[in-house]
Design a protein around this motif. Structure first.
Motif, PDB file in Angstrom:
ATOM      1  N   SER A  28      48.842  24.953  -9.054  1.00 41.98           N
ATOM      2  CA  SER A  28      48.457  24.119  -7.915  1.00 41.98           C
ATOM      3  C   SER A  28      47.138  24.627  -7.344  1.00 41.98           C
ATOM      4  O   SER A  28      46.875  25.829  -7.354  1.00 41.98           O
ATOM      5  CB  SER A  28      49.514  24.165  -6.804  1.00 41.98           C
ATOM      6  N   ILE A  29      46.320  23.705  -6.850  1.00 44.86           N
ATOM      7  CA  ILE A  29      45.049  24.013  -6.206  1.00 44.86           C
ATOM      8  C   ILE A  29      45.019  23.225  -4.902  1.00 44.86           C
ATOM      9  O   ILE A  29      45.338  22.030  -4.890  1.00 44.86           O
ATOM     10  CB  ILE A  29      43.841  23.582  -7.054  1.00 44.86           C
ATOM     11  N   ALA A  30      44.623  23.874  -3.813  1.00 46.08           N
ATOM     12  CA  ALA A  30      44.523  23.171  -2.528  1.00 46.08           C
ATOM     13  C   ALA A  30      43.350  23.740  -1.736  1.00 46.08           C
ATOM     14  O   ALA A  30      43.076  24.940  -1.785  1.00 46.08           O
ATOM     15  CB  ALA A  30      45.815  23.327  -1.727  1.00 46.08           C
ATOM     16  N   GLY A  31      42.644  22.864  -1.011  1.00 48.79           N
ATOM     17  CA  GLY A  31      41.528  23.314  -0.193  1.00 48.79           C
ATOM     18  C   GLY A  31      40.983  22.189   0.671  1.00 48.79           C
ATOM     19  O   GLY A  31      41.454  21.045   0.612  1.00 48.79           O
ATOM     20  N   TRP A  32      39.997  22.525   1.473  1.00 49.60           N
ATOM     21  CA  TRP A  32      39.361  21.584   2.390  1.00 49.60           C
ATOM     22  C   TRP A  32      37.966  21.234   1.899  1.00 49.60           C
ATOM     23  O   TRP A  32      37.221  22.112   1.463  1.00 49.60           O
ATOM     24  CB  TRP A  32      39.255  22.202   3.780  1.00 49.60           C
ATOM     25  N   VAL A  33      37.605  19.945   1.987  1.00 48.14           N
ATOM     26  CA  VAL A  33      36.278  19.483   1.595  1.00 48.14           C
ATOM     27  C   VAL A  33      35.702  18.564   2.675  1.00 48.14           C
ATOM     28  O   VAL A  33      36.443  17.867   3.374  1.00 48.14           O
ATOM     29  CB  VAL A  33      36.291  18.756   0.233  1.00 48.14           C
ATOM     30  N   TYR A  34      34.389  18.592   2.783  1.00 48.29           N
ATOM     31  CA  TYR A  34      33.653  17.786   3.758  1.00 48.29           C
ATOM     32  C   TYR A  34      32.443  17.225   3.027  1.00 48.29           C
ATOM     33  O   TYR A  34      31.655  17.984   2.445  1.00 48.29           O
ATOM     34  CB  TYR A  34      33.215  18.679   4.909  1.00 48.29           C
ATOM     35  N   MET A  35      32.295  15.909   3.038  1.00 56.26           N
ATOM     36  CA  MET A  35      31.198  15.265   2.334  1.00 56.26           C
ATOM     37  C   MET A  35      30.286  14.565   3.334  1.00 56.26           C
ATOM     38  O   MET A  35      30.705  13.605   3.967  1.00 56.26           O
ATOM     39  CB  MET A  35      31.762  14.256   1.333  1.00 56.26           C
ATOM     40  N   PRO A  36      29.050  15.023   3.480  1.00 58.18           N
ATOM     41  CA  PRO A  36      28.137  14.358   4.405  1.00 58.18           C
ATOM     42  C   PRO A  36      27.684  12.993   3.903  1.00 58.18           C
ATOM     43  O   PRO A  36      27.226  12.164   4.679  1.00 58.18           O
ATOM     44  CB  PRO A  36      26.958  15.325   4.513  1.00 58.18           C
ATOM     45  N   ASP A  37      27.841  12.750   2.603  1.00 57.23           N
ATOM     46  CA  ASP A  37      27.440  11.481   2.006  1.00 57.23           C
ATOM     47  C   ASP A  37      28.461  11.141   0.920  1.00 57.23           C
ATOM     48  O   ASP A  37      28.725  11.963   0.045  1.00 57.23           O
ATOM     49  CB  ASP A  37      26.049  11.617   1.397  1.00 57.23           C
ATOM     50  N   VAL A  38      29.039   9.962   0.984  1.00 57.48           N
ATOM     51  CA  VAL A  38      30.035   9.551  -0.019  1.00 57.48           C
ATOM     52  C   VAL A  38      29.515   8.436  -0.918  1.00 57.48           C
ATOM     53  O   VAL A  38      30.286   7.733  -1.556  1.00 57.48           O
ATOM     54  CB  VAL A  38      31.369   9.139   0.657  1.00 57.48           C
TER      55      VAL A  38
ATOM     56  N   TRP B 204      40.681   6.497  -3.661  1.00 59.06           N
ATOM     57  CA  TRP B 204      40.283   7.231  -2.459  1.00 59.06           C
ATOM     58  C   TRP B 204      38.998   6.629  -1.917  1.00 59.06           C
ATOM     59  O   TRP B 204      38.030   6.468  -2.642  1.00 59.06           O
ATOM     60  CB  TRP B 204      40.085   8.707  -2.769  1.00 59.06           C
ATOM     61  N   THR B 205      39.016   6.305  -0.645  1.00 61.33           N
ATOM     62  CA  THR B 205      37.823   5.826   0.045  1.00 61.33           C
ATOM     63  C   THR B 205      37.564   6.758   1.222  1.00 61.33           C
ATOM     64  O   THR B 205      37.934   6.461   2.360  1.00 61.33           O
ATOM     65  CB  THR B 205      38.016   4.370   0.536  1.00 61.33           C
ATOM     66  N   PRO B 206      36.920   7.905   0.955  1.00 61.98           N
ATOM     67  CA  PRO B 206      36.677   8.859   2.035  1.00 61.98           C
ATOM     68  C   PRO B 206      35.586   8.376   2.984  1.00 61.98           C
ATOM     69  O   PRO B 206      34.752   7.550   2.630  1.00 61.98           O
ATOM     70  CB  PRO B 206      36.246  10.125   1.296  1.00 61.98           C
ATOM     71  N   THR B 207      35.607   8.908   4.181  1.00 61.27           N
ATOM     72  CA  THR B 207      34.589   8.647   5.190  1.00 61.27           C
ATOM     73  C   THR B 207      33.638   9.834   5.233  1.00 61.27           C
ATOM     74  O   THR B 207      34.091  10.982   5.221  1.00 61.27           O
ATOM     75  CB  THR B 207      35.256   8.456   6.567  1.00 61.27           C
ATOM     76  N   ALA B 208      32.343   9.563   5.272  1.00 64.48           N
ATOM     77  CA  ALA B 208      31.360  10.641   5.351  1.00 64.48           C
ATOM     78  C   ALA B 208      31.565  11.446   6.632  1.00 64.48           C
ATOM     79  O   ALA B 208      32.077  10.931   7.632  1.00 64.48           O
ATOM     80  CB  ALA B 208      29.944  10.064   5.320  1.00 64.48           C
ATOM     81  N   ASN B 209      31.181  12.716   6.590  1.00 66.10           N
ATOM     82  CA  ASN B 209      31.243  13.619   7.746  1.00 66.10           C
ATOM     83  C   ASN B 209      32.659  13.808   8.281  1.00 66.10           C
ATOM     84  O   ASN B 209      32.873  13.870   9.487  1.00 66.10           O
ATOM     85  CB  ASN B 209      30.305  13.138   8.854  1.00 66.10           C
ATOM     86  N   THR B 210      33.606  13.899   7.363  1.00 66.96           N
ATOM     87  CA  THR B 210      35.016  14.085   7.718  1.00 66.96           C
ATOM     88  C   THR B 210      35.609  15.169   6.820  1.00 66.96           C
ATOM     89  O   THR B 210      35.366  15.183   5.619  1.00 66.96           O
ATOM     90  CB  THR B 210      35.796  12.764   7.511  1.00 66.96           C
TER      91      THR B 210
ATOM     92  N   GLN C  84      30.599  20.649   2.081  1.00 63.51           N
ATOM     93  CA  GLN C  84      31.115  21.864   2.695  1.00 63.51           C
ATOM     94  C   GLN C  84      32.536  22.047   2.174  1.00 63.51           C
ATOM     95  O   GLN C  84      33.228  21.064   1.891  1.00 63.51           O
ATOM     96  CB  GLN C  84      31.099  21.743   4.214  1.00 63.51           C
ATOM     97  N   GLN C  85      32.973  23.305   2.059  1.00 67.76           N
ATOM     98  CA  GLN C  85      34.305  23.603   1.550  1.00 67.76           C
ATOM     99  C   GLN C  85      34.894  24.771   2.322  1.00 67.76           C
ATOM    100  O   GLN C  85      34.165  25.626   2.817  1.00 67.76           O
ATOM    101  CB  GLN C  85      34.250  23.985   0.071  1.00 67.76           C
ATOM    102  N   SER C  86      36.221  24.798   2.345  1.00 65.97           N
ATOM    103  CA  SER C  86      36.900  25.883   3.043  1.00 65.97           C
ATOM    104  C   SER C  86      38.318  26.058   2.517  1.00 65.97           C
ATOM    105  O   SER C  86      38.956  25.088   2.105  1.00 65.97           O
ATOM    106  CB  SER C  86      36.949  25.565   4.541  1.00 65.97           C
TER     107      SER C  86
END
Length: 191
Positions: free
Chosen positions: A48-58, A104-110, A164-166
């Protein structure tokens, strides 16, 4: 300075309100490489792999993490805007041992919490913000999931991605839906 003697049942809100460390990738040359290590290979076990991602542009594809030896031996966890999918591939010896994707339809800056769970040879699961996703592709061939390549965050085969990742965590077991939801909510999950 007051001290309350009866703290039982009271949540520690400090841990949930402090800023978390994260890594910012500029999309031109930032990458974090974790050298190849047999301890990072699930071999014939679950993973299993899990983490946080943030995309300023999608508006373009973004690879979050990868392990790339060659086209026949690679791992890739990405958002592909062209197909509107969250993709995961684990390919060794030219065969997809595990591959899955979901809409998946992500929102930028989230910030998004993402997780992939593989029960070797039997099932895949993908989660976004603790919620199990319906898989569009679900390949579960299984086998020896060892690969001789470094883990790269923010890059795939020499191409860097702005993001960004965390908080990445790698598990040598198949997390349950409850455990993934707890990871998303900030609860402590044993490994």
């Amino acid at each position: 300075a007051n001290y309350i003697l009866n703290e039982q049942g009271r949540q520690d809100h400090v841990a949930n309100t402090m800023s978390s460390p994260y890594y910012r990738f500029d999309g031109s040359n930032d990458v974090i490489r974790v050298g190849d290590d047999a301890d990072l290979d699930p071999a014939n076990g679950d993973y299993s792999i899990a983490g946080w991602v943030y995309m300023p542009d999608v508006s373009s594809a973004i690879t979050f993490l990868s392990r790339y030896s060659d086209t026949n031996n690679r791992i890739r966890l990405e958002y592909d805007q062209a197909t509107g999918k969250f993709n995961y591939y684990f390919r060794t010896g030219g065969a997809n041992l595990h591959a899955s994707n979901c809409a998946w339809t992500p929102t930028a800056n989230t910030w998004y919490h993402i997780a992939v769970v593989n029960s070797n040879g039997s099932s895949n699961a993908m989660y976004i913000n603790g919620v199990s996703q319906t898989l569009s592709t679900d390949t579960t061939t299984g086998g020896d999931m060892s690969i001789a390549a470094a883990i790269e965050f923010g890059e795939y085969n020499g191409t860097a991605y702005e993001q960004q990742q965390s908080g990445w965590k790698f598990y040598n077991l198949a997390l349950t839906a409850t455990e993934v939801k707890e990871l998303y909510s900030g609860a402590s999950v044993p490994f």
